[in-house]
Design a protein around this motif. Sequence first.
Motif, PDB file in Angstrom:
ATOM      1  N   GLY A   1      -4.611 -26.485 -28.613  1.00 17.11           N
ATOM      2  CA  GLY A   1      -3.783 -26.192 -29.777  1.00 17.11           C
ATOM      3  C   GLY A   1      -3.560 -27.398 -30.661  1.00 17.11           C
ATOM      4  O   GLY A   1      -3.542 -27.295 -31.897  1.00 17.11           O
ATOM      5  N   LEU A   2      -3.380 -28.572 -30.049  1.00 15.35           N
ATOM      6  CA  LEU A   2      -3.214 -29.796 -30.832  1.00 15.35           C
ATOM      7  C   LEU A   2      -4.449 -30.085 -31.682  1.00 15.35           C
ATOM      8  O   LEU A   2      -4.340 -30.544 -32.824  1.00 15.35           O
ATOM      9  N   VAL A   3      -5.615 -29.802 -31.119  1.00 14.37           N
ATOM     10  CA  VAL A   3      -6.857 -30.009 -31.877  1.00 14.37           C
ATOM     11  C   VAL A   3      -6.895 -29.098 -33.096  1.00 14.37           C
ATOM     12  O   VAL A   3      -7.250 -29.524 -34.204  1.00 14.37           O
ATOM     13  N   VAL A   4      -6.511 -27.832 -32.930  1.00 15.77           N
ATOM     14  CA  VAL A   4      -6.510 -26.883 -34.056  1.00 15.77           C
ATOM     15  C   VAL A   4      -5.540 -27.341 -35.137  1.00 15.77           C
ATOM     16  O   VAL A   4      -5.861 -27.316 -36.339  1.00 15.77           O
ATOM     17  N   MET A   5      -4.328 -27.764 -34.747  1.00 15.16           N
ATOM     18  CA  MET A   5      -3.356 -28.231 -35.730  1.00 15.16           C
ATOM     19  C   MET A   5      -3.877 -29.438 -36.490  1.00 15.16           C
ATOM     20  O   MET A   5      -3.737 -29.530 -37.723  1.00 15.16           O
ATOM     21  N   ALA A   6      -4.484 -30.390 -35.785  1.00 12.06           N
ATOM     22  CA  ALA A   6      -5.005 -31.592 -36.426  1.00 12.06           C
ATOM     23  C   ALA A   6      -6.120 -31.258 -37.407  1.00 12.06           C
ATOM     24  O   ALA A   6      -6.177 -31.808 -38.522  1.00 12.06           O
ATOM     25  N   LEU A   7      -7.005 -30.358 -37.029  1.00 13.74           N
ATOM     26  CA  LEU A   7      -8.104 -29.977 -37.911  1.00 13.74           C
ATOM     27  C   LEU A   7      -7.584 -29.252 -39.153  1.00 13.74           C
ATOM     28  O   LEU A   7      -8.097 -29.448 -40.261  1.00 13.74           O
TER      29      LEU A   7
ATOM     30  N   SER B   1      -6.163 -31.802 -41.553  1.00 16.20           N
ATOM     31  CA  SER B   1      -7.183 -32.725 -42.074  1.00 16.20           C
ATOM     32  C   SER B   1      -8.140 -32.064 -43.051  1.00 16.20           C
ATOM     33  O   SER B   1      -8.677 -32.731 -43.936  1.00 16.20           O
ATOM     34  N   THR B   2      -8.364 -30.748 -42.912  1.00 18.07           N
ATOM     35  CA  THR B   2      -9.430 -30.106 -43.680  1.00 18.07           C
ATOM     36  C   THR B   2      -8.975 -28.967 -44.580  1.00 18.07           C
ATOM     37  O   THR B   2      -9.756 -28.506 -45.412  1.00 18.07           O
ATOM     38  N   LEU B   3      -7.731 -28.482 -44.431  1.00 22.82           N
ATOM     39  CA  LEU B   3      -7.295 -27.302 -45.164  1.00 22.82           C
ATOM     40  C   LEU B   3      -6.032 -27.598 -45.974  1.00 22.82           C
ATOM     41  O   LEU B   3      -5.356 -28.596 -45.751  1.00 22.82           O
ATOM     42  N   ALA B   4      -5.725 -26.695 -46.897  1.00 23.58           N
ATOM     43  CA  ALA B   4      -4.510 -26.811 -47.710  1.00 23.58           C
ATOM     44  C   ALA B   4      -4.061 -25.411 -48.113  1.00 23.58           C
ATOM     45  O   ALA B   4      -4.770 -24.424 -47.908  1.00 23.58           O
ATOM     46  N   GLY B   5      -2.851 -25.325 -48.672  1.00 26.35           N
ATOM     47  CA  GLY B   5      -2.353 -24.054 -49.167  1.00 26.35           C
ATOM     48  C   GLY B   5      -1.907 -23.115 -48.057  1.00 26.35           C
ATOM     49  O   GLY B   5      -1.900 -23.463 -46.871  1.00 26.35           O
ATOM     50  N   THR B   6      -1.558 -21.890 -48.454  1.00 28.54           N
ATOM     51  CA  THR B   6      -1.027 -20.923 -47.498  1.00 28.54           C
ATOM     52  C   THR B   6      -2.048 -20.552 -46.439  1.00 28.54           C
ATOM     53  O   THR B   6      -1.705 -20.368 -45.262  1.00 28.54           O
ATOM     54  N   ALA B   7      -3.320 -20.425 -46.807  1.00 27.54           N
ATOM     55  CA  ALA B   7      -4.360 -20.096 -45.829  1.00 27.54           C
ATOM     56  C   ALA B   7      -4.435 -21.165 -44.746  1.00 27.54           C
ATOM     57  O   ALA B   7      -4.543 -20.863 -43.544  1.00 27.54           O
TER      58      ALA B   7
ATOM     59  N   VAL C   1      -0.484 -22.504 -38.001  1.00 28.40           N
ATOM     60  CA  VAL C   1       0.386 -21.693 -37.146  1.00 28.40           C
ATOM     61  C   VAL C   1      -0.353 -21.251 -35.886  1.00 28.40           C
ATOM     62  O   VAL C   1       0.208 -21.251 -34.789  1.00 28.40           O
ATOM     63  N   ALA C   2      -1.630 -20.873 -36.035  1.00 27.17           N
ATOM     64  CA  ALA C   2      -2.405 -20.459 -34.865  1.00 27.17           C
ATOM     65  C   ALA C   2      -2.489 -21.587 -33.839  1.00 27.17           C
ATOM     66  O   ALA C   2      -2.344 -21.366 -32.621  1.00 27.17           O
ATOM     67  N   GLY C   3      -2.715 -22.808 -34.313  1.00 25.64           N
ATOM     68  CA  GLY C   3      -2.733 -23.946 -33.395  1.00 25.64           C
ATOM     69  C   GLY C   3      -1.378 -24.174 -32.753  1.00 25.64           C
ATOM     70  O   GLY C   3      -1.286 -24.467 -31.557  1.00 25.64           O
ATOM     71  N   PHE C   4      -0.324 -24.004 -33.545  1.00 22.59           N
ATOM     72  CA  PHE C   4       1.028 -24.185 -33.018  1.00 22.59           C
ATOM     73  C   PHE C   4       1.337 -23.156 -31.933  1.00 22.59           C
ATOM     74  O   PHE C   4       2.006 -23.461 -30.934  1.00 22.59           O
ATOM     75  N   LEU C   5       0.860 -21.926 -32.098  1.00 27.26           N
ATOM     76  CA  LEU C   5       1.059 -20.906 -31.081  1.00 27.26           C
ATOM     77  C   LEU C   5       0.332 -21.254 -29.790  1.00 27.26           C
ATOM     78  O   LEU C   5       0.845 -21.021 -28.692  1.00 27.26           O
ATOM     79  N   LEU C   6      -0.869 -21.810 -29.903  1.00 29.62           N
ATOM     80  CA  LEU C   6      -1.581 -22.262 -28.705  1.00 29.62           C
ATOM     81  C   LEU C   6      -0.796 -23.362 -27.991  1.00 29.62           C
ATOM     82  O   LEU C   6      -0.701 -23.382 -26.763  1.00 29.62           O
ATOM     83  N   VAL C   7      -0.239 -24.271 -28.770  1.00 31.54           N
ATOM     84  CA  VAL C   7       0.574 -25.343 -28.191  1.00 31.54           C
ATOM     85  C   VAL C   7       1.781 -24.759 -27.462  1.00 31.54           C
ATOM     86  O   VAL C   7       2.087 -25.132 -26.319  1.00 31.54           O
ATOM     87  N   GLN C   8       2.470 -23.834 -28.112  1.00 29.22           N
ATOM     88  CA  GLN C   8       3.642 -23.217 -27.489  1.00 29.22           C
ATOM     89  C   GLN C   8       3.249 -22.445 -26.234  1.00 29.22           C
ATOM     90  O   GLN C   8       3.934 -22.537 -25.203  1.00 29.22           O
ATOM     91  N   PHE C   9       2.174 -21.681 -26.314  1.00 27.64           N
ATOM     92  CA  PHE C   9       1.748 -20.899 -25.150  1.00 27.64           C
ATOM     93  C   PHE C   9       1.410 -21.814 -23.980  1.00 27.64           C
ATOM     94  O   PHE C   9       1.883 -21.622 -22.857  1.00 27.64           O
ATOM     95  N   GLY C  10       0.581 -22.815 -24.232  1.00 33.31           N
ATOM     96  CA  GLY C  10       0.161 -23.696 -23.151  1.00 33.31           C
ATOM     97  C   GLY C  10       1.310 -24.466 -22.543  1.00 33.31           C
ATOM     98  O   GLY C  10       1.419 -24.584 -21.316  1.00 33.31           O
ATOM     99  N   ASN C  11       2.206 -24.984 -23.395  1.00 35.69           N
ATOM    100  CA  ASN C  11       3.299 -25.790 -22.873  1.00 35.69           C
ATOM    101  C   ASN C  11       4.269 -24.960 -22.057  1.00 35.69           C
ATOM    102  O   ASN C  11       4.724 -25.371 -20.986  1.00 35.69           O
ATOM    103  N   ASN C  12       4.580 -23.757 -22.515  1.00 31.91           N
ATOM    104  CA  ASN C  12       5.488 -22.899 -21.764  1.00 31.91           C
ATOM    105  C   ASN C  12       4.835 -22.353 -20.500  1.00 31.91           C
ATOM    106  O   ASN C  12       5.504 -22.158 -19.483  1.00 31.91           O
ATOM    107  N   PHE C  13       3.546 -22.091 -20.540  1.00 36.08           N
ATOM    108  CA  PHE C  13       2.815 -21.666 -19.350  1.00 36.08           C
ATOM    109  C   PHE C  13       2.884 -22.744 -18.273  1.00 36.08           C
ATOM    110  O   PHE C  13       3.011 -22.450 -17.086  1.00 36.08           O
TER     111      PHE C  13
ATOM    112  N   TYR D   1      -1.880 -36.982 -33.716  1.00 29.75           N
ATOM    113  CA  TYR D   1      -2.143 -35.856 -32.810  1.00 29.75           C
ATOM    114  C   TYR D   1      -2.887 -36.325 -31.560  1.00 29.75           C
ATOM    115  O   TYR D   1      -2.618 -35.857 -30.450  1.00 29.75           O
ATOM    116  N   ALA D   2      -3.823 -37.253 -31.716  1.00 28.71           N
ATOM    117  CA  ALA D   2      -4.539 -37.784 -30.556  1.00 28.71           C
ATOM    118  C   ALA D   2      -3.583 -38.531 -29.626  1.00 28.71           C
ATOM    119  O   ALA D   2      -3.676 -38.422 -28.392  1.00 28.71           O
ATOM    120  N   LEU D   3      -2.656 -39.285 -30.203  1.00 26.93           N
ATOM    121  CA  LEU D   3      -1.672 -40.003 -29.402  1.00 26.93           C
ATOM    122  C   LEU D   3      -0.782 -39.032 -28.633  1.00 26.93           C
ATOM    123  O   LEU D   3      -0.469 -39.237 -27.451  1.00 26.93           O
TER     124      LEU D   3
END
Length: 438
Positions: free
Chosen positions: A99-105, A108-114, A120-132, A186-188
Amino acid sequence: MTALSPVPPRATAAPVSPWVLSAFWFGTAFHWLVILLSLVPANVVHFVGEARKGTFVGLLTVIGAVMALVIPPLVGAHSDRHGRRLPYLRLGVGVNLAGLVVMALAVSTLAGTAGFWVYVAGFLLVQFGNNFATAPYSALIPQLVPAAQRGRYSGAMGMLQAAGQLLGAVGALVVSLLHLPDAALYALVGAALLLPALVTIRGVGPVDGTVQAPAQQAPSPGSPSATEAAASAKESDSWLSLFSHQPFLWVFVTRALFALGQYSVQPFLQFYNRDVLGQGDPVRSNLFMLACIIVASIVSALIGGRLSDRVGRKPVIYAAGTTMAGAALLLLAAPSFGVALALAVVFGLGFGAFTSVDWALGSDAMPSERSFARDMGIWHVAFVAPQFIGGPQGALLDWGNAQGGNLGYTLVFGLAALFFVLGVVLVRRVPETRPGPA
């Protein structure tokens, strides 16, 4: 013969060092401080702009809270049935890192609402993994540590969490000063999560198998012991029955109130530094404020935990909650950044004392040894469910500030103080049993 549900053996001496047992909390504290208090506010502005920052930070907090609300009880119950904790920690950390990788990408590469929704998708992976990972891991303190030592272990955990937050703030500040891209931060964060996880996995590994005792022969049907065992199993299997257990009920309620106070303010501190204190670099000044809170909390965490083993948990909670409420109110009237930093130190002393006792009080309130991970997961809901307040509080912040005079901050900080006071008042209802000598 049928086998009873596995019952973990009662510990007489904790088999793992408190520093090894709580190492992963260091990593998660570093992880969440940098993400929630440094990266997310700045990244949200990058995606949606200044005018909607409060609303979208609140929205992101709510979306993440859904994951944190649902996962811990379910994964904890599954862990109890299988009698192991560490496999969940390993898998959860892996998903978290992805999830951290998705958020960082996305940043680094996108802008705007899209780009925001990819984020958000990366953040959900982070939340899922950490709570799991953390749901079964949370069961290790009540399961492995005798009641008379839980204050000391909880204090060590609070101290490691505070140290993780401090180093997270320092790391974010260094990255800011060096003008490195967000990807470096994010890498740190990923490294700070992974390395402590490996320490805990390696250290706890030899005793993870003791979670599940060998199946025992069932009593004869109709015997008193069989009836008691059936009643105990039925009670253990009912989630709602937890809230008929008075210690658990009131610990759950008071922890939720303290968390409501924390999440009323925490997501918006960076904005407070700029809008109220007039700081030209709100990211950097926010990190200085957080450092003051964390250093003070380190000082009080270990002292509070050990003190609670002697005088009880509740007196420490009384002092901690009152201190946090007072500091939150006084921050509204801080005439300068220097005064605000001094108040941050006061708040940190209260916060450290609270965290040092929080887990010990919760561990003492667990009703059954048969379901430590599930029950700790449900108890953890009291901490994560209040994250939902970030949504309405963000909207309240934007509405109040639109009226002028930074009214939004007055409303948000005032509500935080009210929640802390209510927590102090209602913790009196917890029927605490003071631990005996170790």
